[in-house]
Design a protein around this motif. Sequence first.
Motif, short mmCIF file in Angstrom:
data_model
loop_
_atom_site.label_atom_id
_atom_site.label_comp_id
_atom_site.label_asym_id
_atom_site.label_seq_id
_atom_site.Cartn_x
_atom_site.Cartn_y
_atom_site.Cartn_z
N LEU A 106 0.64 -1.32 -0.17
CA LEU A 106 -0.15 0.10 0.05
C LEU A 106 0.79 1.40 -0.07
CD1 LEU A 106 -2.82 1.16 0.29
CD2 LEU A 106 -2.34 1.39 2.90
N TYR A 107 2.10 1.36 0.79
CA TYR A 107 2.80 2.35 0.82
C TYR A 107 3.53 2.88 -0.46
CZ TYR A 107 1.68 1.44 5.76
OH TYR A 107 1.14 1.42 6.99
N HIS A 108 3.54 1.99 -1.56
CA HIS A 108 3.87 2.51 -2.55
C HIS A 108 3.09 2.71 -3.81
CE1 HIS A 108 7.93 0.90 -1.31
NE2 HIS A 108 7.21 0.13 -0.65
N LEU A 109 1.81 2.71 -3.54
CA LEU A 109 0.71 2.95 -4.24
C LEU A 109 0.09 4.31 -4.75
CD1 LEU A 109 -1.47 -0.37 -3.87
CD2 LEU A 109 0.56 -0.05 -5.35
N PRO A 110 0.03 5.01 -3.71
CA PRO A 110 -0.62 6.46 -3.86
C PRO A 110 -0.02 7.29 -4.84
CG PRO A 110 -0.48 6.12 -1.62
CD PRO A 110 0.29 5.01 -2.19
N HIS A 111 1.44 7.30 -5.15
CA HIS A 111 2.09 7.87 -6.30
C HIS A 111 1.35 7.67 -7.57
CE1 HIS A 111 4.88 10.45 -8.20
NE2 HIS A 111 5.27 9.25 -8.88
N GLY A 117 -1.84 6.90 -8.18
CA GLY A 117 -3.02 7.27 -8.41
C GLY A 117 -4.31 6.58 -7.70
N LEU A 118 -5.48 7.19 -7.31
CA LEU A 118 -6.25 6.86 -6.57
C LEU A 118 -7.15 5.37 -6.96
CD1 LEU A 118 -8.33 7.17 -4.18
CD2 LEU A 118 -9.86 8.54 -5.51
N ASP A 143 -6.84 0.99 7.77
CA ASP A 143 -7.22 1.50 9.10
C ASP A 143 -6.92 3.03 9.08
OD1 ASP A 143 -4.55 1.84 9.33
OD2 ASP A 143 -4.22 0.21 10.61
N ALA A 144 -6.99 3.62 10.08
CA ALA A 144 -7.03 5.00 10.21
C ALA A 144 -5.79 5.57 9.74
CB ALA A 144 -7.82 5.65 11.63
N ALA A 145 -4.78 4.81 10.52
CA ALA A 145 -3.44 5.42 10.30
C ALA A 145 -2.99 5.24 8.77
CB ALA A 145 -2.25 4.40 11.04
N ARG A 146 -3.63 4.05 8.02
CA ARG A 146 -3.06 3.81 6.57
C ARG A 146 -3.71 4.70 5.83
NH1 ARG A 146 -0.65 -1.22 5.38
NH2 ARG A 146 -1.99 -2.07 3.90
N LEU A 147 -5.26 5.01 6.17
CA LEU A 147 -5.99 5.94 5.46
C LEU A 147 -5.21 7.40 5.34
CD1 LEU A 147 -8.35 6.64 3.61
CD2 LEU A 147 -9.59 6.92 5.78
N TYR A 148 -4.91 7.56 6.72
CA TYR A 148 -4.39 9.15 6.66
C TYR A 148 -3.06 9.10 5.92
CZ TYR A 148 -1.95 13.21 8.96
OH TYR A 148 -1.11 14.11 9.16
N MET A 186 -4.11 9.49 2.11
CA MET A 186 -4.84 10.80 1.71
C MET A 186 -3.64 11.91 1.43
SD MET A 186 -7.69 10.06 1.30
CE MET A 186 -8.37 11.92 0.91
N ARG A 187 -2.53 11.86 2.57
CA ARG A 187 -1.65 12.80 2.51
C ARG A 187 -0.88 12.43 1.21
NH1 ARG A 187 2.03 14.27 7.59
NH2 ARG A 187 2.64 15.68 6.10
N ALA A 188 -0.40 11.35 0.86
CA ALA A 188 0.49 10.91 -0.25
C ALA A 188 -0.15 11.27 -1.41
CB ALA A 188 0.55 9.45 -0.23
N LEU A 189 -1.69 11.14 -1.66
CA LEU A 189 -2.26 11.41 -2.87
C LEU A 189 -2.38 13.08 -2.99
CD1 LEU A 189 -5.35 9.22 -2.61
CD2 LEU A 189 -3.50 9.23 -4.52
N LEU A 190 -2.59 13.66 -1.85
CA LEU A 190 -2.50 15.26 -1.94
C LEU A 190 -1.03 15.65 -2.55
CD1 LEU A 190 -3.86 17.93 -1.43
CD2 LEU A 190 -3.36 17.70 0.98
#
Length: 337
Positions: free
Chosen positions: A292-297, A299-300, A314-319, A322-326
Amino acid sequence: MKASVILPVYNKAPWLQACLDSILAQDFRDFELIAVDDASTDDSPGILQACDDPRMRVIALQHNVGPGLAAQHAMNAASGEYLLRVDADDILLPERFRRQVELLESDPALGVCGSALALMHEPTVIRRLPVSHADCTAGLLFGVAVYQPTMALRRAVVQAHNIAYRAHWPRYGEDWMFQLELARVTRFANIQEPLIIYREGPQNISHGRDRWADLAFLFAHALTTVGMETPRDEQLELHAMAVKFFRRDPDAAMVRDFKRYLDGLVSWNDASSYFDQEAFRARTDQAWHELLYHLPHHGLGVVMSYMRAGGRMDAARLYYVMRALLSSSREDQTPAA
């Protein structure tokens, strides 16, 4: 002789004396030191010859053979009950040999042990591998079970089973291939405290190599060694994702394929019991969890594919997502200079 220290040397003159000093300053003293000069072209031979400690002897090779075969020359000449591998540009903590010999002495079934290592350029960074045999070997489809510069071996094991570095093996990844052979016949363990200070840099044999070519060969070797069919190129690409190497940008389809690939590995191991089933499932779960930590770059849509395939959020991973997508969106909107 309780232990033989195995020291392959090739063009390590800037760091060799410090390494030798750390070997000779060990609080465990019952060892011989066998240094193999692998046809160095710098001042390494002179530094080795200048060492007058009676426990040390030098084997000088006429032609460069690589670190694995150089180490094998020392192993062939060794008389110690245990073989203690050292890389010639690292620094050993004073208790390294004693701690590893004590561990091997405490468990006759144990044939291999390693330790964590600290990085020379970032001393607060500690690299660790799993402790127990089940967890160590469960990762052998993806990499080494012990760090080679920290490896200690029971010599009787390698002799009884004719385990050795082979001339046809490549000069990179030979430690992994060696450990795959050992895993068939003995048990592994790691000490969680760092016992060496590891030096990274251009002197390392991995520097400047084609990482994909190396990984593709080694993954195929690991998979066939445990009895699986020779993997196709697309399977090797998916396998590489488990160690966070991406030959191309991952898309939604690759994410789905990766989950199916990991599930297939688990099914194979459940049927074969080659590795401890619980430990192997945990290792593949780790690979899936960390993806997961390598995917936001990317795209959604790729992140959503991960979630639809059962990825935990979970909440921490969602946070984090969202920060990485932004952050990625802002970078895309920044005008070129």
